[in-house]
Write a protein that holds these residues in place. Structure first.
Motif, PDB file in Angstrom:
ATOM      1  N   PHE A 164       0.782  -1.347   0.043  1.00 60.84           N
ATOM      2  CA  PHE A 164      -0.267  -0.086   0.008  1.00 60.84           C
ATOM      3  C   PHE A 164       0.706   1.178  -0.074  1.00 60.84           C
ATOM      4  O   PHE A 164       0.375   2.305  -0.291  1.00 60.84           O
ATOM      5  CB  PHE A 164      -0.865  -0.139   1.106  1.00 60.84           C
ATOM      6  CG  PHE A 164      -2.019   1.016   1.060  1.00 60.84           C
ATOM      7  CD1 PHE A 164      -3.466   0.162   0.438  1.00 60.84           C
ATOM      8  CD2 PHE A 164      -2.409   2.052   1.407  1.00 60.84           C
ATOM      9  CE1 PHE A 164      -4.461   1.102   0.303  1.00 60.84           C
ATOM     10  CE2 PHE A 164      -3.305   2.936   1.179  1.00 60.84           C
ATOM     11  CZ  PHE A 164      -4.402   2.493   0.584  1.00 60.84           C
TER      12      PHE A 164
ATOM     13  N   ARG B 234     -10.579  -1.739  -1.378  1.00 56.88           N
ATOM     14  CA  ARG B 234     -10.596  -2.659  -0.378  1.00 56.88           C
ATOM     15  C   ARG B 234     -11.223  -3.920  -0.816  1.00 56.88           C
ATOM     16  O   ARG B 234     -12.031  -4.757  -0.192  1.00 56.88           O
ATOM     17  CB  ARG B 234     -11.297  -2.199   1.032  1.00 56.88           C
ATOM     18  CG  ARG B 234     -10.509  -0.951   1.642  1.00 56.88           C
ATOM     19  CD  ARG B 234     -11.140  -0.606   3.047  1.00 56.88           C
ATOM     20  NE  ARG B 234     -12.493  -0.154   2.960  1.00 56.88           N
ATOM     21  CZ  ARG B 234     -13.192   0.343   4.345  1.00 56.88           C
ATOM     22  NH1 ARG B 234     -12.337   0.343   5.417  1.00 56.88           N
ATOM     23  NH2 ARG B 234     -14.128   1.014   3.863  1.00 56.88           N
TER      24      ARG B 234
ATOM     25  N   GLN C 179      -6.915  -2.822  -4.588  1.00 60.98           N
ATOM     26  CA  GLN C 179      -6.409  -2.864  -3.297  1.00 60.98           C
ATOM     27  C   GLN C 179      -7.172  -1.396  -2.403  1.00 60.98           C
ATOM     28  O   GLN C 179      -7.320  -1.927  -1.409  1.00 60.98           O
ATOM     29  CB  GLN C 179      -4.950  -2.553  -3.287  1.00 60.98           C
ATOM     30  CG  GLN C 179      -4.246  -2.719  -1.842  1.00 60.98           C
ATOM     31  CD  GLN C 179      -2.590  -2.808  -2.049  1.00 60.98           C
ATOM     32  OE1 GLN C 179      -2.079  -2.108  -2.897  1.00 60.98           O
ATOM     33  NE2 GLN C 179      -1.885  -3.593  -1.362  1.00 60.98           N
ATOM     34  N   GLU C 180      -7.122  -0.416  -3.306  1.00 64.25           N
ATOM     35  CA  GLU C 180      -7.543   0.880  -2.729  1.00 64.25           C
ATOM     36  C   GLU C 180      -8.966   0.951  -2.236  1.00 64.25           C
ATOM     37  O   GLU C 180      -9.619   1.588  -1.470  1.00 64.25           O
ATOM     38  CB  GLU C 180      -7.058   2.095  -3.516  1.00 64.25           C
ATOM     39  CG  GLU C 180      -5.563   2.304  -3.469  1.00 64.25           C
ATOM     40  CD  GLU C 180      -5.197   3.433  -4.322  1.00 64.25           C
ATOM     41  OE1 GLU C 180      -5.629   4.605  -3.853  1.00 64.25           O
ATOM     42  OE2 GLU C 180      -4.909   3.074  -5.376  1.00 64.25           O
TER      43      GLU C 180
ATOM     44  N   THR D 285      -3.822  -2.036  -7.958  1.00 68.06           N
ATOM     45  CA  THR D 285      -3.945  -0.795  -7.011  1.00 68.06           C
ATOM     46  C   THR D 285      -5.283  -0.243  -6.747  1.00 68.06           C
ATOM     47  O   THR D 285      -5.511  -0.175  -5.409  1.00 68.06           O
ATOM     48  CB  THR D 285      -2.655   0.207  -7.158  1.00 68.06           C
ATOM     49  OG1 THR D 285      -2.782   0.970  -5.905  1.00 68.06           O
ATOM     50  CG2 THR D 285      -3.304   1.016  -8.319  1.00 68.06           C
ATOM     51  N   GLU D 286      -5.879  -0.365  -7.851  1.00 70.29           N
ATOM     52  CA  GLU D 286      -7.429   0.073  -7.703  1.00 70.29           C
ATOM     53  C   GLU D 286      -8.107  -0.808  -7.001  1.00 70.29           C
ATOM     54  O   GLU D 286      -9.087  -0.343  -6.149  1.00 70.29           O
ATOM     55  CB  GLU D 286      -7.905   0.339  -9.210  1.00 70.29           C
ATOM     56  CG  GLU D 286      -7.347   1.495  -9.798  1.00 70.29           C
ATOM     57  CD  GLU D 286      -7.934   1.614 -11.377  1.00 70.29           C
ATOM     58  OE1 GLU D 286      -8.002   2.644 -11.700  1.00 70.29           O
ATOM     59  OE2 GLU D 286      -8.261   0.691 -11.946  1.00 70.29           O
TER      60      GLU D 286
ATOM     61  N   LYS E 243       0.653   9.475  -4.626  1.00 77.45           N
ATOM     62  CA  LYS E 243      -0.101  10.671  -4.385  1.00 77.45           C
ATOM     63  C   LYS E 243       0.736  11.591  -3.735  1.00 77.45           C
ATOM     64  O   LYS E 243       0.487  12.957  -3.652  1.00 77.45           O
ATOM     65  CB  LYS E 243      -1.159  10.189  -2.969  1.00 77.45           C
ATOM     66  CG  LYS E 243      -1.969   9.307  -3.678  1.00 77.45           C
ATOM     67  CD  LYS E 243      -2.958   8.828  -2.537  1.00 77.45           C
ATOM     68  CE  LYS E 243      -4.061   7.682  -2.895  1.00 77.45           C
ATOM     69  NZ  LYS E 243      -4.954   7.225  -1.543  1.00 77.45           N
TER      70      LYS E 243
ATOM     71  N   ALA F 197      -3.579   4.978   5.244  1.00 80.37           N
ATOM     72  CA  ALA F 197      -4.466   4.436   4.283  1.00 80.37           C
ATOM     73  C   ALA F 197      -5.569   5.658   4.014  1.00 80.37           C
ATOM     74  O   ALA F 197      -6.161   5.728   3.127  1.00 80.37           O
ATOM     75  CB  ALA F 197      -5.153   3.199   4.972  1.00 80.37           C
ATOM     76  N   SER F 198      -5.963   6.319   5.376  1.00 80.62           N
ATOM     77  CA  SER F 198      -7.007   7.268   4.986  1.00 80.62           C
ATOM     78  C   SER F 198      -6.557   8.692   5.132  1.00 80.62           C
ATOM     79  O   SER F 198      -7.424   9.739   5.148  1.00 80.62           O
ATOM     80  CB  SER F 198      -7.940   7.234   6.376  1.00 80.62           C
ATOM     81  OG  SER F 198      -7.195   7.505   7.572  1.00 80.62           O
TER      82      SER F 198
ATOM     83  N   THR G 231       1.073   3.653  -2.949  1.00 80.87           N
ATOM     84  CA  THR G 231       0.030   4.808  -3.232  1.00 80.87           C
ATOM     85  C   THR G 231       0.425   6.040  -2.472  1.00 80.87           C
ATOM     86  O   THR G 231       0.118   7.254  -3.130  1.00 80.87           O
ATOM     87  CB  THR G 231      -1.492   4.204  -2.579  1.00 80.87           C
ATOM     88  OG1 THR G 231      -1.174   4.438  -1.092  1.00 80.87           O
ATOM     89  CG2 THR G 231      -1.829   3.089  -3.307  1.00 80.87           C
ATOM     90  N   TYR G 232       1.205   5.676  -1.215  1.00 79.42           N
ATOM     91  CA  TYR G 232       1.573   7.189  -0.773  1.00 79.42           C
ATOM     92  C   TYR G 232       2.636   8.132  -1.501  1.00 79.42           C
ATOM     93  O   TYR G 232       2.849   9.042  -1.761  1.00 79.42           O
ATOM     94  CB  TYR G 232       2.322   6.800   0.430  1.00 79.42           C
ATOM     95  CG  TYR G 232       1.341   6.067   1.378  1.00 79.42           C
ATOM     96  CD1 TYR G 232       0.101   6.183   1.445  1.00 79.42           C
ATOM     97  CD2 TYR G 232       2.040   5.229   2.543  1.00 79.42           C
ATOM     98  CE1 TYR G 232      -0.739   5.417   2.336  1.00 79.42           C
ATOM     99  CE2 TYR G 232       1.391   4.487   3.439  1.00 79.42           C
ATOM    100  CZ  TYR G 232      -0.039   4.744   3.659  1.00 79.42           C
ATOM    101  OH  TYR G 232      -0.939   3.950   4.085  1.00 79.42           O
TER     102      TYR G 232
END
Length: 347
Positions: free
Chosen positions: A63, A336, A333-334, A330-331, A70, A263-264, A66-67
């Motif tokens: 995950f 959930r 995974q994001e 990743t889509e 972004k 994550a949030s 994604t950081y």
């Protein structure tokens, strides 16, 4: 002397057969999944005298990518994603003595969503048995980062003791399932939080004892119910902003808050004085701070191999995607929609 010359010639021959460009997943700007680019003509990295060039077979999906995408964790652009992989040594620098061409390896390094990556021979890299199957390579590529994160955190960020009550978020993800297993081996009582009952049952199979559905249950009320109103000894919180207040309230007096994910979104700044009411300790660790020294890497990587080979630890590789399909991975995974560990197969 002759042997040394022959060896250098052999290495050079191997290196000349390596292409100059490769397939990668790269970002050139920050944003959503649309900024991900699958490119087929990206330069293969050049190695120095103490480095290895690895032809990757599998790369684990985490995950944290994604950081970077972004911009939560800034990087120079262009930036090839990836944190861990397994594969084979295809070239080595003139000063390398611990590895040979043809060795099968698993390692931690940036830029592994690529056909080729480089790493120092003194870096976090382990040699695998010569007869390691593709399945074995996949397991190590999928277990390395998250299992080592769990292993180091429960021993150093907070040293978990027998009968501790531990609050764990995202308990059915790749990291979550690693924590479930290793916390149970420590004799702790794992209070697992996940978004569906199906995920919670999976967490239970891997060692969780108490279950909380984040979509239906009051997390704090459930924690207090399970701990007779005392709260938990420690919490491992990978969610960030949305769960910060809940986690703080769920800790017992002298509890430990281990925050290791966003994550949030990142946790909103808060006054340190808020920790005083219950003498709470807070930590914001990252794996590489625990394995930076060679002896630390040796200790934890050896222990991980022991756990995997003895089957005390199992990596659930729930899905394998071709490298070019990382965006889809990743889509999912994001959103959930996944459990366990996701892996990329490198062409």
């Amino acid at each position: 002397m002759l042997r040394s010359r022959l060896k250098s010639t052999f290495n050079l021959r191997k290196m000349t057969s390596i292409p100059t460009v490769q397939k990668v997943i790269v970002i050139r700007e920050t944003g959503g999944p649309e900024v991900l680019s699958y490119e087929e003509n990206y330069p293969v990295p050049k190695i120095s005298e103490n480095e290895l060039l690895i032809k990757n077979k599998y790369a684990g999906i985490n995950f944290i990518e994604t950081y970077f995408r972004k911009g939560i964790y800034p990087t120079e652009k262009p930036y090839v994603l990836g944190r861990e992989a397994s594969g084979e040594v295809v070239a080595k620098g003139s000063s390398v003595t611990k590895f040979d061409i043809g060795d099968k390896v698993a390692y931690l390094s940036p830029h592994t969503f690529a056909q080729y990556s480089k790493i120092s021979e003194t870096g976090p890299i382990m040699k695998l048995p010569a007869d390691s199957s593709d399945e074995n390579l996949k397991i190590y590529a999928g277990a390395l980062l998250q299992a080592l994160t769990a292993l180091t955190f429960i021993n150093e960020a907070y040293e978990v003791k027998k009968d501790d009550y531990i609050l764990l978020y995202a308990a059915a993800g790749g990291a979550g399932l690693a924590f479930d297993q290793l916390l149970k081996l420590k004799g702790a009582h794992v209070i697992a939080v996940a978004s569906t009952d199906e995920k919670l049952q999976l967490a239970k199979q891997y060692g969780a004892e108490y279950l909380i559905n984040s979509q239906k249950d009051d997390i704090l009320a459930k924690v207090l119910e399970y701990t007779d109103g005392k709260g938990v000894d420690a919490a491992f919180d990978s969610i960030g902003k949305d769960t910060f207040e809940i986690t703080l309230a769920a800790l017992k007096r002298k509890g430990t808050f281990v925050s290791f994910g966003n994550a949030s979104g990142p946790v909103t700044p808060f006054p340190l004085a808020r920790l005083s009411a219950k003498n709470i300790k807070i930590a914001r660790p990252q794996l590489f701070g625990y394995i930076a020294a060679p002896e630390e890497w040796q200790h934890y990587s050896t222990e991980l191999v022991r756990l995997i080979e003895s089957h005390e630890f199992k990596a659930l590789i729930s899905k394998t995607y071709p490298l070019k399909d990382y965006r889809k991975a990743t889509e999912e995974q994001e959103a959930r929609k996944t459990v366990g560990k996701l892996v990329l197969e490198i062409p």
